[in-house]
Design a protein around this motif. Structure first.
Motif, mmCIF file in Angstrom:
data_model
loop_
_atom_site.group_PDB
_atom_site.id
_atom_site.type_symbol
_atom_site.label_atom_id
_atom_site.label_comp_id
_atom_site.label_asym_id
_atom_site.label_seq_id
_atom_site.Cartn_x
_atom_site.Cartn_y
_atom_site.Cartn_z
ATOM 1 N N ILE A 216 2.600 14.855 -0.102
ATOM 2 C CA ILE A 216 1.372 13.580 -0.929
ATOM 3 C C ILE A 216 2.552 12.183 -0.512
ATOM 4 N N VAL A 217 2.111 11.254 -0.287
ATOM 5 C CA VAL A 217 2.946 9.565 -0.276
ATOM 6 C C VAL A 217 2.446 8.587 -0.396
ATOM 7 N N SER A 218 2.768 8.110 -1.441
ATOM 8 C CA SER A 218 2.722 6.931 -1.615
ATOM 9 C C SER A 218 3.103 5.327 -1.390
ATOM 10 N N CYS A 219 2.368 4.219 -0.261
ATOM 11 C CA CYS A 219 3.693 3.588 0.574
ATOM 12 C C CYS A 219 2.486 2.389 0.498
ATOM 13 N N PRO A 220 2.882 1.376 1.196
ATOM 14 C CA PRO A 220 2.347 0.290 1.089
ATOM 15 C C PRO A 220 1.046 0.318 1.722
ATOM 16 N N PRO A 221 -0.371 -0.596 2.654
ATOM 17 C CA PRO A 221 -1.704 -0.764 3.016
ATOM 18 C C PRO A 221 -0.555 -0.463 4.622
ATOM 19 N N GLU A 222 0.563 -1.296 4.946
ATOM 20 C CA GLU A 222 0.606 -1.381 6.696
ATOM 21 C C GLU A 222 1.664 -0.211 6.842
ATOM 22 N N ARG A 223 1.663 1.040 5.738
ATOM 23 C CA ARG A 223 2.519 2.021 6.096
ATOM 24 C C ARG A 223 1.603 3.011 6.560
ATOM 25 N N ARG A 224 0.696 3.591 6.169
ATOM 26 C CA ARG A 224 -0.376 4.599 5.924
ATOM 27 C C ARG A 224 -0.741 4.727 7.545
ATOM 28 N N LYS A 225 -1.051 4.189 8.038
ATOM 29 C CA LYS A 225 -1.083 4.427 9.542
ATOM 30 C C LYS A 225 0.046 5.466 10.257
ATOM 31 N N ASP A 226 1.569 4.933 9.633
ATOM 32 C CA ASP A 226 2.523 5.729 10.647
ATOM 33 C C ASP A 226 2.743 6.435 9.316
#
Length: 477
Positions: free
Chosen positions: A223-233
Motif C-alpha cells: 500500500i502506498v500513500s503519495c500525492p496525486p501527481e505520483r500516483r500514476k508512477d
C-alpha cells in the motif's frame, strides 16, 4: 511483520545513493523485510486438509465400531471414500481453506461445519439415486457426523496457535509505503518512509526499481500513500512488479467507493450498487415469508387477546398506523398495536416515547415493555414493505436532540437501500428507545451501516435469535 516504530528502532535505512548525513541514512537494513508466507500458508492448508480427513475417517470408523461392533465394515469404508472428496470439495467451495480461515478461528470453524452440511447433502443425494440407502446405518451415520462436526471444531481450536506462530496474526506480509501522502496505519504491517530510505517511483532508473523490488520481495500486499501527481508512477511500478499494489486516495473513503470500472474510453468509480443480488433477495424474501407466516399462525391467540384488551380498555382502535420511510426512500404505512391514548396519538412521531409517558395506556405500557406492540409488523413483512431483519424504520418527524435524523449524519439515507426490519443489529445491541441526543442516533446508525456491509442469511438468523434476549429491555417504553 512489524510496525514502523519497531522497524526504525531495530532496522535502518538502506543507503546506496549519496547523502548519508543522517543517522538513519548511515544504518543498514536487512532485505527482504520478511520471509515469504506463501509456502507456509500452503503448508497450513495441507495440514488442515490432512487433519480434517483424519477426523472424518476416525469419527465414522469409531461410530461404526460402537454401533455395529466392527470398524472395518465395508459400508463404512465406502462411506468414507465417498464423503472425503465431497467434504474437501465443499470446504474449498466455502473457503474453509483460505487466509481468513487461518486468521479467524470462528470463521474457520463455521466454514468447516458448512462444508460438512454440503458434503452430507451430496452424500444423501448420491445414496438416494444409487438406491443404496437401505444399506446405510442411520444411527451410525448420524453419530458419525455429529462426532465429525465436534472433531473439526476442536481440531481447529487446537491447531490455531501453531498456525498463528507460523503465519502470523494476518497470514500476510503487508508493506505500507509513506511517500508524502495521507498518513496510514495498518496493524501488523511493515511501514517505511521513502524519504528515510531514499526511494521514489522513478521508472527511468533501473537501480531504483531494483531497490523497490527488494523492499517488495515476499510481500502479499503493498500500500502506498503519495500525492496525486505520483500516483500514476506508483501504479506503473506496481503493474510491473507482479505484486498486489494499492494506492491510497482519501476521496475513496469520503465517497464510499465500492470499486472501479473501465470501458468506452473512460473510467468510473462505483459508489453505489444494490446491496443484495437477485439470489440473496430471493433467499431473504423466502425467509421473511416463512418466518412471518409461521409466527402469525403460532401467535394468533396472543394477537387476538392483546387486540381484545386494547379495545376493552378505552374502546379505541386496536392498531396504530404511521408513515415511515422504507427501501428506496419510499413511504409506507407501518402497523403497531396502539399503546397510547387515542386523543394523544402522534402520527408524525415528533415526540419519542419516554419513561412514565402520560400518553401511554395501561395495556400499552405492558406491550411496549415486552415489544408485543411491534408484532403487527409481521403483516408489513408479508406485504413486502418490511423484512424480519433490517434497519428499523423511523417516523419521518423523528428528532435526535433538536435536529432531524438526516441532518445529524448525511449517511442516514444509506439505511434505505434495504427493506426496514422488525429487528436489526442496533436493536440486539440495546440501541433502541428515544433519541434524546445526536449520539443516540449516531450509535444505532453505525450498527445499521455495519449490517448493510455484506448481507448473509446466517447473520440474519443470529440476529433473530439474539432478539429474543432483548425483547424486554430497560429502554423499551
Amino acid at each position: 511483520m512489524t510496525t514502523l516504530e519497531r522497524d526504525r528502532d531495530t532496522s535502518a535505512a538502506l543507503n546506496r545513493q549519496g547523502g548519508g548525513d543522517s543517522p538513519s541514512a548511515r544504518r543498514q537494513l536487512k532485505l527482504p523485510l520478511a520471509p515469504s508466507l506463501e509456502r507456509r500458508r500452503l503448508q497450513a492448508y495441507l495440514l488442515l486438509m490432512i487433519l480434517d480427513g483424519m477426523v472424518i475417517a476416525g469419527s465414522l470408523l469409531l461410530a461404526s465400531l460402537l454401533y455395529i461392533g466392527r470398524a472395518d465394515d465395508s459400508q463404512t469404508l465406502q462411506q468414507i471414500n465417498l464423503f472425503l472428496p465431497l467434504y474437501w470439495s465443499g470446504a474449498l467451495f466455502c473457503r474453509a481453506y483460505s487466509t481468513q480461515s487461518l486468521t479467524s478461528l470462528r470463521f474457520g470453524q463455521g466454514r468447516a461445519v458448512m462444508a460438512i452440511l454440503i458434503a452430507l447433502a451430496l452424500t444423501l443425494f448420491v445414496v438416494f439415486f444409487s438406491k443404496s440407502s437401505e444399506q446405510l446405518s442411520r444411527v451410525s451415520t448420524g453419530v458419525g457426523f455429529i462426532m465429525i462436526a465436534i472433531g473439526l471444531v476442536w481440531v481447529r481450536a487446537v491447531i490455531q496457535p501453531l498456525i498463528r506462530s507460523r503465519c502470523g496474526p494476518t497470514a500476510q506480509n503487508v508493506l505500507v509505503i509513506d511517500d508524502g501522502g495521507t498518513p496510514v496505519r495498518v496493524p501488523h504491517a511493515w511501514h517505511i518512509d521513502t524519504r528515510e530510505h531514499r526511494l521514489s517511483p522513478d521508472r527511468s532508473d533501473p537501480h531504483m526499481l531494483d531497490r523497490l523490488g527488494m523492499f517488495m520481495t515476499n510481500m502479499d500486499r503493498v500500500i502506498v500513500s503519495c500525492p496525486p501527481e505520483r500516483r500514476k508512477d506508483w501504479a506503473m511500478v506496481f503493474k510491473g512488479s507482479n505484486i498486489s499494489g494499492e494506492i491510497i486516495d482519501p476521496e475513496v473513503q469520503e465517497m464510499g467507493v465500492l470499486g472501479a470500472r473501465r470501458g468506452n474510453g473512460f473510467g468510473s468509480l462505483v459508489v453505489s450498487v444494490g446491496p443484495l443480488g437477485l439470489r440473496a433477495r430471493a433467499i431473504k424474501r423466502a425467509m421473511d415469508l416463512a418466518i412471518a407466516g409461521s409466527a402469525i399462525l403460532a401467535l394468533a391467540p396472543l394477537l387476538i387477546a392483546v387486540a381484545a384488551m386494547i379495545w376493552l380498555e378505552d374502546r379505541g382502535p386496536v392498531f396504530f398506523r404511521q408513515q415511515r420511510q422504507g427501501r428506496n426512500n419510499r413511504l409506507f404505512w407501518i402497523y403497531k398495536f396502539r399503546s397510547m391514548r387515542v386523543e394523544k396519538l402522534d402520527a408524525a412521531g415528533a415526540r419519542s416515547a419516554s419513561r412514565d409517558d402520560d400518553r401511554i395506556t395501561r395495556i400499552g405500557s405492558f406491550i411496549r415493555r415486552t415489544s408485543i406492540d411491534e408484532l403487527p409488523q409481521l403483516l408489513n413483512v408479508l406485504r413486502g414493505d418490511m423484512s424480519i431483519v433490517g434497519p428499523r424504520p423511523h417516523a419521518i418527524g423523528s428528532l435526535a436532540g433538536q435536529r432531524r435524523f438526516w441532518e445529524v449524519d448525511p449517511r442516514y439515507l444509506l439505511r434505505h437501500s434495504l427493506k426496514p426490519g422488525l429487528t436489526g443489529l442496533a436493536q440486539v445491541r440495546g440501541l433502541r428507545g428515544a433519541t434524546d441526543s445526536e449520539a443516540d442516533l449516531t450509535n444505532r446508525l453505525q450498527a445499521d451501516l455495519e449490517y448493510l456491509d455484506g448481507w448473509t442469511a446466517i447473520r440474519d438468523i443470529r440476529i433473530i435469535f439474539a432478539t429474543f434476549t432483548v425483547l424486554v429491555h430497560d429502554r423499551a417504553f
